[in-house]
Write an enzyme that holds these catalytic residues in place. Structure first.
Site: not given
Length: 373
Positions: A206, A254
């Site tokens: 992430h 992301c």
């Protein structure tokens, strides 16, 4: 009548029923210990949300590498790659062979390019004497964030690609920001870099706009390795073994919470769209630091402030297409052109789109990998 006001959707009902039947079947398999899963995998399966149990089972079976495991996965989980529970509906157009076969550069082409572009390309060391190293860091499980289902496919794919390109690959998983920084410093200090001609750093987790998340990250207590820190670890001051050699950073994460698509009219008039103020590069600093930070190129899976998408049963779209383009084009294209081909594969916008981004490029020559040489 009530049934006319709320008409059933038979396909949806059947799909849900099938999922329930499959989940019950998997629960019986795990409880009966027929497949002899590791205790930690059993616990993970039993503790998972019911809707997630199938994906936890997939990850556990992938680790087993058994014939039974392969048959189960092929039987129950061969589904349309564009229909995975909220993941991006992007078309996977590359043929399977392009992901598994690396096209080699012929000795004649290698000799020709080296002769004609001597002053334009990074020198490649002889295969017999070089000691190329690559580092993959992948975080899949987090204390506060969602599990990154399918990340194991990315590890397997990138490790296989880099090994085929002649790199000895170090894989590290489930690290905090401090742990990632420590592993990178150890990797940067390897003596093998002295006799190498390049390196690859692959980071998958992430992420935020400015860094990559460690396993303990939450909004209240951030656990983020800043991208700037990575450049500092591998710059010419702190990593002399890689001085004047290409340092390629691949990031699957992301970089914000926005989707990457917008609606426009078929018109030549300027369009109004959502925008953000991007940080400005300071020209004086760039000039001042150029002799310290050189020969880098970073390739991010998406643009700043936007999401990056992953298929739960096949891995991330970015890594999948990256591997395909390397295997098809590394034989004749330099690195920047390969990255451009990856970007072109995302050019057609769709719902939940992303656009890979080349960043902080300080390569001063063309970097050819010359697979097979």
């Amino acid at each position: 009548m009530a049934e006319n006001k709320h008409p059933d959707k038979p396909l949806k009902v059947l799909e849900q029923l099938g999922k329930e039947v499959l989940t019950e079947y998997l629960e019986k398999l795990v409880q009966s210990n027929v497949l002899k899963l590791k205790e930690e995998d059993k616990q993970k399966f039993n503790n998972a949300e019911r809707s997630d149990k199938r994906w936890v089972f997939v990850d556990a079976m992938k680790k087993k590498h058994s014939k039974v495991g392969e048959m189960l996965l092929q039987t129950f989980f061969s589904v349309d790659p564009g229909s995975h529970h909220g993941e991006a509906n992007l078309e996977m157009e590359e043929p399977e062979e392009s992901l598994n076969t690396l096209k080699l550069c012929s000795p004649e082409e290698f000799t020709r390019l080296c002769r004609e572009k001597t002053q334009e390309i990074y020198p490649i060391k002889e295969a017999n004497g070089r000691t190329r190293k690559a580092l993959i860091i992948c975080n899949t499980e987090f204390k506060h964030l969602s599990l990154r289902y399918g990340a194991n496919f990315d590890i397997i794919g990138m490790k296989g690609l880099l090994e085929d390109l002649g790199y000895d690959v170090v894989v590290k998983e489930e690290l905090t920001a401090e742990g990632m920084e420590s592993e990178m410093k150890d990797f940067a200090a390897l003596s093998e870099h002295q006799t190498s001609d390049s390196t690859f750093l692959v980071l998958m987790s992430h992420g935020t706009l400015h860094g990559i998340c460690g396993t303990m990250h939450s909004e209240k207590t951030p656990d983020v390795l800043q991208y700037d820190t990575i450049y500092q670890i591998f710059n010419n001051c702190h990593c002399p073994g890689l001085r004047d050699k290409p340092k390629v950073i691949i990031v699957q994460a992301c970089r914000g919470g926005n989707s990457g698509e917008m609606w426009i009219r078929e018109s030549s008039k300027p369009q109004l769209c959502r925008g953000v103020d991007l940080p400005r590069n300071m020209e004086a600093d760039a000039v001042k630091l150029s002799h310290v930070e050189k020969d880098f190129i970073a390739f991010y899976s998406t643009t700043p402030h936007h999401l990056s998408y992953r298929d739960k049963t096949g891995g991330s779209y970015f890594i999948t297409r990256l591997i395909s383009c390397f295997r098809k084009h590394a034989c004749s294209c330099h690195l920047f052109d390969i990255f451009l081909k990856v970007q072109q594969s995302f050019e057609k916008a769709s719902i939940h789109s992303q656009m890979p981004t080349i960043d902080r490029a300080t390569l001063t020559r063309y970097f050819y990998l010359f697979p097979g040489n």
